[in-house]
Design a protein around this motif. Structure first.
Motif, PDB file in Angstrom:
ATOM      1  N   PHE A 243      61.158  40.618  36.625  1.00  0.00           N
ATOM      2  CA  PHE A 243      60.926  40.163  37.996  1.00  0.00           C
ATOM      3  C   PHE A 243      60.160  38.865  37.948  1.00  0.00           C
ATOM      4  O   PHE A 243      59.558  38.498  36.918  1.00  0.00           O
ATOM      5  CB  PHE A 243      60.245  41.215  38.876  1.00  0.00           C
ATOM      6  N   ASN A 244      60.207  38.128  39.050  1.00  0.00           N
ATOM      7  CA  ASN A 244      59.654  36.780  39.061  1.00  0.00           C
ATOM      8  C   ASN A 244      58.176  36.784  39.405  1.00  0.00           C
ATOM      9  O   ASN A 244      57.551  37.840  39.634  1.00  0.00           O
ATOM     10  CB  ASN A 244      60.452  35.855  39.986  1.00  0.00           C
ATOM     11  N   ARG A 245      57.642  35.590  39.487  1.00  0.00           N
ATOM     12  CA  ARG A 245      56.198  35.443  39.706  1.00  0.00           C
ATOM     13  C   ARG A 245      55.784  35.954  41.073  1.00  0.00           C
ATOM     14  O   ARG A 245      54.724  36.566  41.221  1.00  0.00           O
ATOM     15  CB  ARG A 245      55.839  33.961  39.572  1.00  0.00           C
ATOM     16  N   ALA A 246      56.639  35.712  42.107  1.00  0.00           N
ATOM     17  CA  ALA A 246      56.301  36.198  43.450  1.00  0.00           C
ATOM     18  C   ALA A 246      56.212  37.719  43.472  1.00  0.00           C
ATOM     19  O   ALA A 246      55.315  38.294  44.095  1.00  0.00           O
ATOM     20  CB  ALA A 246      57.346  35.714  44.454  1.00  0.00           C
ATOM     21  N   MET A 247      57.105  38.406  42.765  1.00  0.00           N
ATOM     22  CA  MET A 247      57.047  39.861  42.700  1.00  0.00           C
ATOM     23  C   MET A 247      55.821  40.318  41.926  1.00  0.00           C
ATOM     24  O   MET A 247      55.174  41.310  42.279  1.00  0.00           O
ATOM     25  CB  MET A 247      58.321  40.391  42.042  1.00  0.00           C
ATOM     26  N   SER A 248      55.467  39.588  40.883  1.00  0.00           N
ATOM     27  CA  SER A 248      54.297  39.947  40.095  1.00  0.00           C
ATOM     28  C   SER A 248      53.025  39.855  40.936  1.00  0.00           C
ATOM     29  O   SER A 248      52.132  40.683  40.829  1.00  0.00           O
ATOM     30  CB  SER A 248      54.191  39.039  38.870  1.00  0.00           C
ATOM     31  N   LEU A 249      52.963  38.821  41.803  1.00  0.00           N
ATOM     32  CA  LEU A 249      51.778  38.680  42.665  1.00  0.00           C
ATOM     33  C   LEU A 249      51.701  39.828  43.673  1.00  0.00           C
ATOM     34  O   LEU A 249      50.617  40.332  43.973  1.00  0.00           O
ATOM     35  CB  LEU A 249      51.830  37.332  43.395  1.00  0.00           C
ATOM     36  N   ILE A 250      52.840  40.243  44.203  1.00  0.00           N
ATOM     37  CA  ILE A 250      52.847  41.350  45.153  1.00  0.00           C
ATOM     38  C   ILE A 250      52.450  42.649  44.467  1.00  0.00           C
ATOM     39  O   ILE A 250      51.626  43.422  44.966  1.00  0.00           O
ATOM     40  CB  ILE A 250      54.232  41.494  45.811  1.00  0.00           C
ATOM     41  N   MET A 251      53.008  42.899  43.267  1.00  0.00           N
ATOM     42  CA  MET A 251      52.732  44.136  42.565  1.00  0.00           C
ATOM     43  C   MET A 251      51.349  44.135  41.929  1.00  0.00           C
ATOM     44  O   MET A 251      50.749  45.191  41.717  1.00  0.00           O
ATOM     45  CB  MET A 251      53.792  44.375  41.482  1.00  0.00           C
ATOM     46  N   GLY A 252      50.860  42.934  41.595  1.00  0.00           N
ATOM     47  CA  GLY A 252      49.565  42.857  40.930  1.00  0.00           C
ATOM     48  C   GLY A 252      49.627  43.273  39.474  1.00  0.00           C
ATOM     49  O   GLY A 252      48.603  43.663  38.903  1.00  0.00           O
ATOM     50  N   ILE A 253      50.804  43.214  38.867  1.00  0.00           N
ATOM     51  CA  ILE A 253      51.000  43.652  37.484  1.00  0.00           C
ATOM     52  C   ILE A 253      51.885  42.629  36.781  1.00  0.00           C
ATOM     53  O   ILE A 253      52.898  42.184  37.338  1.00  0.00           O
ATOM     54  CB  ILE A 253      51.693  45.035  37.425  1.00  0.00           C
ATOM     55  N   PRO A 254      51.572  42.278  35.567  1.00  0.00           N
ATOM     56  CA  PRO A 254      52.468  41.375  34.824  1.00  0.00           C
ATOM     57  C   PRO A 254      53.795  42.054  34.527  1.00  0.00           C
ATOM     58  O   PRO A 254      53.885  43.273  34.378  1.00  0.00           O
ATOM     59  CB  PRO A 254      51.681  41.092  33.531  1.00  0.00           C
ATOM     60  N   GLU A 255      54.822  41.227  34.419  1.00  0.00           N
ATOM     61  CA  GLU A 255      56.169  41.760  34.190  1.00  0.00           C
ATOM     62  C   GLU A 255      56.252  42.548  32.891  1.00  0.00           C
ATOM     63  O   GLU A 255      56.859  43.624  32.836  1.00  0.00           O
ATOM     64  CB  GLU A 255      57.169  40.600  34.166  1.00  0.00           C
ATOM     65  N   GLU A 256      55.627  42.044  31.819  1.00  0.00           N
ATOM     66  CA  GLU A 256      55.776  42.692  30.522  1.00  0.00           C
ATOM     67  C   GLU A 256      55.158  44.082  30.481  1.00  0.00           C
ATOM     68  O   GLU A 256      55.515  44.898  29.631  1.00  0.00           O
ATOM     69  CB  GLU A 256      55.169  41.808  29.420  1.00  0.00           C
ATOM     70  N   ARG A 257      54.241  44.377  31.402  1.00  0.00           N
ATOM     71  CA  ARG A 257      53.601  45.687  31.408  1.00  0.00           C
ATOM     72  C   ARG A 257      54.507  46.777  31.976  1.00  0.00           C
ATOM     73  O   ARG A 257      54.423  47.937  31.570  1.00  0.00           O
ATOM     74  CB  ARG A 257      52.324  45.629  32.247  1.00  0.00           C
ATOM     75  N   VAL A 258      55.330  46.436  32.939  1.00  0.00           N
ATOM     76  CA  VAL A 258      56.129  47.464  33.610  1.00  0.00           C
ATOM     77  C   VAL A 258      57.592  47.369  33.267  1.00  0.00           C
ATOM     78  O   VAL A 258      58.397  48.147  33.794  1.00  0.00           O
ATOM     79  CB  VAL A 258      55.948  47.368  35.151  1.00  0.00           C
ATOM     80  N   ARG A 259      57.969  46.423  32.396  1.00  0.00           N
ATOM     81  CA  ARG A 259      59.364  46.304  32.019  1.00  0.00           C
ATOM     82  C   ARG A 259      59.815  47.597  31.353  1.00  0.00           C
ATOM     83  O   ARG A 259      59.154  48.113  30.449  1.00  0.00           O
ATOM     84  CB  ARG A 259      59.558  45.123  31.074  1.00  0.00           C
ATOM     85  N   GLY A 260      60.941  48.143  31.846  1.00  0.00           N
ATOM     86  CA  GLY A 260      61.455  49.398  31.336  1.00  0.00           C
ATOM     87  C   GLY A 260      61.198  50.580  32.255  1.00  0.00           C
ATOM     88  O   GLY A 260      61.731  51.672  32.023  1.00  0.00           O
ATOM     89  N   LEU A 261      60.398  50.414  33.286  1.00  0.00           N
ATOM     90  CA  LEU A 261      60.137  51.491  34.243  1.00  0.00           C
ATOM     91  C   LEU A 261      61.181  51.477  35.358  1.00  0.00           C
ATOM     92  O   LEU A 261      61.761  50.439  35.693  1.00  0.00           O
ATOM     93  CB  LEU A 261      58.744  51.349  34.856  1.00  0.00           C
ATOM     94  N   ARG A 262      61.398  52.649  35.953  1.00  0.00           N
ATOM     95  CA  ARG A 262      62.297  52.750  37.102  1.00  0.00           C
ATOM     96  C   ARG A 262      61.554  52.359  38.372  1.00  0.00           C
ATOM     97  O   ARG A 262      60.316  52.320  38.413  1.00  0.00           O
ATOM     98  CB  ARG A 262      62.839  54.173  37.235  1.00  0.00           C
ATOM     99  N   PRO A 263      62.252  52.084  39.490  1.00  0.00           N
ATOM    100  CA  PRO A 263      61.580  51.668  40.734  1.00  0.00           C
ATOM    101  C   PRO A 263      60.553  52.696  41.221  1.00  0.00           C
ATOM    102  O   PRO A 263      59.474  52.316  41.684  1.00  0.00           O
ATOM    103  CB  PRO A 263      62.732  51.516  41.732  1.00  0.00           C
ATOM    104  N   SER A 264      60.868  53.989  41.115  1.00  0.00           N
ATOM    105  CA  SER A 264      59.916  55.007  41.577  1.00  0.00           C
ATOM    106  C   SER A 264      58.680  55.040  40.710  1.00  0.00           C
ATOM    107  O   SER A 264      57.600  55.426  41.181  1.00  0.00           O
ATOM    108  CB  SER A 264      60.586  56.384  41.570  1.00  0.00           C
ATOM    109  N   GLU A 265      58.807  54.605  39.417  1.00  0.00           N
ATOM    110  CA  GLU A 265      57.648  54.596  38.537  1.00  0.00           C
ATOM    111  C   GLU A 265      56.826  53.324  38.711  1.00  0.00           C
ATOM    112  O   GLU A 265      55.610  53.341  38.552  1.00  0.00           O
ATOM    113  CB  GLU A 265      58.129  54.726  37.097  1.00  0.00           C
ATOM    114  N   VAL A 266      57.484  52.251  39.085  1.00  0.00           N
ATOM    115  CA  VAL A 266      56.757  51.003  39.339  1.00  0.00           C
ATOM    116  C   VAL A 266      55.969  51.106  40.641  1.00  0.00           C
ATOM    117  O   VAL A 266      54.786  50.764  40.709  1.00  0.00           O
ATOM    118  CB  VAL A 266      57.723  49.812  39.394  1.00  0.00           C
ATOM    119  N   GLY A 267      56.635  51.596  41.694  1.00  0.00           N
ATOM    120  CA  GLY A 267      55.955  51.689  42.986  1.00  0.00           C
ATOM    121  C   GLY A 267      55.059  52.901  43.101  1.00  0.00           C
ATOM    122  O   GLY A 267      53.969  52.824  43.674  1.00  0.00           O
ATOM    123  N   GLY A 268      55.535  54.038  42.613  1.00  0.00           N
ATOM    124  CA  GLY A 268      54.718  55.242  42.602  1.00  0.00           C
ATOM    125  C   GLY A 268      54.556  55.941  43.922  1.00  0.00           C
ATOM    126  O   GLY A 268      53.841  56.942  44.017  1.00  0.00           O
TER     127      GLY A 268
END
Length: 822
Positions: A141-166
């Protein structure tokens, strides 16, 4: 629930920990990470998996999401350092509150991008974008998504949407993404998520589109997030304003309108709302900020709370409380502007210091933000609406203030309308009560009882009734209805009632009286119009005259409902067939009278159309219900709860079975049978009268020869009759009156001439009839005149005297009061 579709459960280590720190779920990825099977750890403390068991397993002050490195203990004893993402899930349909802890196990490489411009555009795009593969595993995901999520891309890469959002909303989005993945059709999904710990709600538009390779195969999905929180909040504000315009002002009742304002604002805008209004000045003028004095007294008219029982209400409904100048309520009334109170200001602190009970309640409930909005309409200050928040954590914003002012402005107009209507209604009702008979007269002809009920919603109208004693012990009964409602209708009713009493005093027949009344209504209608055109004054009327000597009743009606007759002995009630006649005010159309023989004990029911006309049933059914509610039983009934009753003297005939008390009971029974619980839609006037007959022993009649020399013999016969009636104390006066009236009839009248004496417990009536239409006139004789003093003598010796015209000629009558005890 996680959507059912094929995915590699081992690609993510996932565990569920309840708020007590106990493991509740353990998936295959977690076994792969730490080596423990699910049955070895589920149901045991999660702290046992930490490399340092004494360390905290859960955050001390948890937000909805935390992340970081954890040192975990593998089943074989070595330490595993792993980055975890933990989402706190509040209690819901899927069970009690818990933590969802996840970490990706596969280092999923980002999608290859051969175009550096496209790669740069994706990275710098202001739209938050994420790309998931065929397994719905995050690839990038891009930088704008990273700012919204508050998590770097490399940390959550490989997770499903339900696991990223929770969140539960994340599971719904994952289901939509799976649908796009399987169908290949793009989809737009709107959802709402809580964006922060403070509870502020954000609204997002998720655009989900399939990612297709050159061969047309769906290789993943692309999700873009757009923040439309402002549009969402604006729509909610507009919806609240629209709801206020629909719900507020449904009635012309001040308290009800104020309560509707409070109901609209809770919980949409505040957690607690109180509406307090100023009592109007004694002179009836509108209160204004200039006329306010402090402390200002406000009456609690309505309140509403999000908490059951409303513990925030320190003041009960209908209670008046004084507010000093430092209070927000007084300040907003003085300035006419909304006062927003958050952190205690100097003035607020001063006010709360003077009211420790309120200060303790504010602290106990956690009320952190409030605003006092003045209720103003048409330049008048009506009161104040106080909105408070304590359940929702966010304070009132300037947009909330504008919204509250918009809603309260609409409500203030409705409250002012209701207040003005209530004031006019009270004035009209007071006028109506003063113009209606306060007590029906006692007569020897009828026993009577009556009811008047103003309309519950349309306002006071022009319905009236009356019982008027006439000469010869006769009685007139009238019921009328003026078109319209309000003060104008009441005033017109008063003029018509006065006119009827005046016309009744000259003993007009019912049809002649209605003709004169029709002319009067026509003139009133012209006076109320513009430039000489006819106005809107109109009325209906029923007029009846009953003679207890002949037991005949003559009646006529002008567009009014027909009366109901109940024969003596409790026979079936029936409507009386009286020609309808035109309503009053049309002019030039005739009225027709009918004459009935009414046995003693007959009950006549006269009423206005508000009693029988209803939207719920036909008039014929109401007429039948009215007949079934009569005749009255010989017992006293329960008083019907009504407003503005004017009825007969209940003491009159109370000891007599079937007397006036039973008529009162019949009035109550009729109203209960025909009127709805909430009151009638139109005014209701009801008059019940039971006829009496005068025994023949109380009436004496003589045919008088046209011979003046026989007047002395006639006087002697009269004195003898009075002796038989034991009225010797009145004999001298009666002898003089009879002598004068008979002499005048012989000299100036035409044969046949008839003398009639009628006596009751308190009155003696002398009547002399002849066939001449010429009526005598009272005049004052000069000093040397030999005649002209007869009628003057009669007027001085009697209570009253007069002339009434009959179809055969005229009757001159005089009434003499009997001494007490006769």
């Amino acid at each position: 629930m996680i959507p059912e579709y094929p995915y590699d459960d081992a690609a993510t280590a996932r565990a569920v920990v309840d708020d007590g720190g106990t493991l509740r779920e353990w998936n295959e990825g977690a076994r792969r990470l730490l080596g423990y099977a699910a049955d070895e750890v589920v149901g045991r403390p999660a702290a046992g998996l930490l490399a340092d068991p004494a360390g905290p397993v859960l955050p001390a002050n948890p937000s909805y999401r935390v992340d970081g490195l954890l040192e975990l203990r593998h089943r074989d004893g070595h330490t595993v350092s792993v980055w975890v993402l933990a989402h706190h899930r509040p209690a819901g349909a899927d069970g009690p509150a818990h933590w969802l802890v996840v970490t990706p196990l596969e280092d999923t490489a980002p999608l290859p991008d051969d175009d550096p411009l496209a790669r740069t555009a994706l990275a710098q795009s202001p739209c938050a974008t994420a790309v998931y593969d065929e397994r719905l595993r995050l690839r990038r995901f891009n930088r704008a998504m990273s700012l919204i999520m508050g998590i770097p891309e490399e940390r959550v890469r490989g997770l499903r949407p339900s696991e990223v959002g929770g969140r539960r909303e994340s599971e719904e989005i994952e289901r939509d993404m799976f649908r796009v993945l399987t169908t290949g059709r793009a989809d737009d999904v709107r959802t709402r998520v809580s964006a922060d710990v403070a509870g502020r709600t954000s609204a997002w538009l998720f655009r989900v589109a399939p990612v297709v390779d050159d061969g047309g195969r769906v290789r993943g999905v692309c999700m873009t997030m757009h923040d439309f929180t402002e549009e969402h909040l604006a729509r909610k504000r507009l919806q609240l304003v629209n709801e206020a315009s629909v719900r507020i002002g449904s009635t012309l009742d001040v308290a009800r309108t104020a309560q509707e304002l409070a109901d609209v604002c809770v919980p949409a805008l505040a957690d607690f709302v109180s509406i307090e209004l100023l009592d109007g000045p004694e002179d009836g003028s509108d209160p204004s900020p200039v006329s306010l004095t402090f402390p200002v007294a406000l009456r609690r008219t309505a309140h509403r709370s999000s908490t059951p029982g409303g513990p925030e209400a320190l003041t009960g409904l209908g209670t008046t409380r004084s507010y000093p100048a430092p209070s927000p309520q007084a300040a907003c009334l003085a300035t006419g502007n909304t006062v927003l109170a958050g952190d205690p200001t100097a003035a607020l602190t001063e006010w709360l210091a003077e009211d420790p009970v309120r200060a303790r309640r504010i602290r106990a409930l956690g009320i952190h933000s409030s605003m006092s909005v003045p209720l103003r309409a048409r330049g008048s200050t009506l009161g104040v609406a106080v909105l408070s928040r304590f359940l929702r954590p966010e304070a009132f914003t300037p947009d909330d203030v504008l919204l509250a002012e918009e809603v309260t402005a609409r409500a203030a107009v409705c409250i002012d309308n209701a207040r003005r209507y209530s004031r006019e209604r009270e004035t009209a009702l007071a006028l109506q009560r003063s113009l209606l008979p306060q007590r029906l007269p006692r007569t020897a002809a009828v026993e009577a009882a009556s009811r008047y009920l103003p309309a519950a919603r349309a306002g006071v109208g022009g319905d009236w009734f009356d019982v008027i004693p006439l000469s010869g012990m006769r009685v007139a009964m009238i019921v009328g209805d003026v078109v319209g409602h309000g003060i104008r209708a009441s005033a017109t009713m008063g003029r018509l009632r006065t006119a009827v009493r005046t016309l009744a005093d000259i003993d007009l027949t019912p049809d002649e009286l209605l003709t004169h009344l029709d002319d009067l209504v026509l003139r009133l209608s012209v006076e109320s119009g513009q430039d000489g055109t006819t106005g809107e004054v109109g009325a209906t009327c029923l007029y009846a005259v009953y003679d207890p000597v002949s037991r005949r009743c003559t009646m006529a009606r002008a567009g009014h409902p027909p009366p109901v007759l109940v024969p003596p002995g409790g026979g079936p009630a029936r409507p009386v067939d009286v020609p309808a006649g035109p309503p009053l005010g049309l002019g030039g159309l005739p009225f027709e009278a009918v004459q009935l023989e009414l046995p003693e004990g007959t009950v006549l029911g006269l009423y206005t159309d508000g009693l029988v006309e209803s939207r719920e049933r036909d008039p014929e059914i109401s007429q039948r219900l009215l007949c079934e509610a009569l005749p009255p039983p010989p017992v006293t009934g329960t008083a019907f709860p009504h407003d503005g009753t004017a009825g007969a003297d209940r003491a009159h005939g109370a000891d007599t079975p079937g007397g006036s008390d039973s008529l009162d009971a019949a009035c109550d029974r009729v109203l209960h049978a025909l009127l709805p619980t909430g009151g009638a839609a139109d005014d209701v006037a009801l008059l019940l009268a039971r006829t009496r007959g005068l025994p023949a022993s109380q009436v004496a009649t003589w045919d008088i020869p046209a011979d003046p020399s026989l007047v002395a013999a006639i006087r002697k016969q009269v004195v003898g009759q009075l002796e038989r009636w034991r009225l010797t104390e009145t004999a001298f006066t009666a002898e003089l009156v009879v002598s004068e009236l008979v002499t005048n009839a012989i000299r100036y009248g035409e044969r046949p001439i008839r003398l009639r004496l009628i006596h009751d417990t308190s009155i003696l009536i002398c009547e002399v009839s002849d066939t001449s239409p010429t009526a005598p006139h009272l005049r004052r004789a000069k000093t040397y005149d030999e005649g002209g003093r007869g009628l003057l003598l009669v007027a001085q010796l009697t209570q009253r005297w007069g002339t009434r015209h009959t179809p055969e000629g005229k009757t001159i009558w005089a009434e003499m009061a009997l001494l007490e005890g006769w």
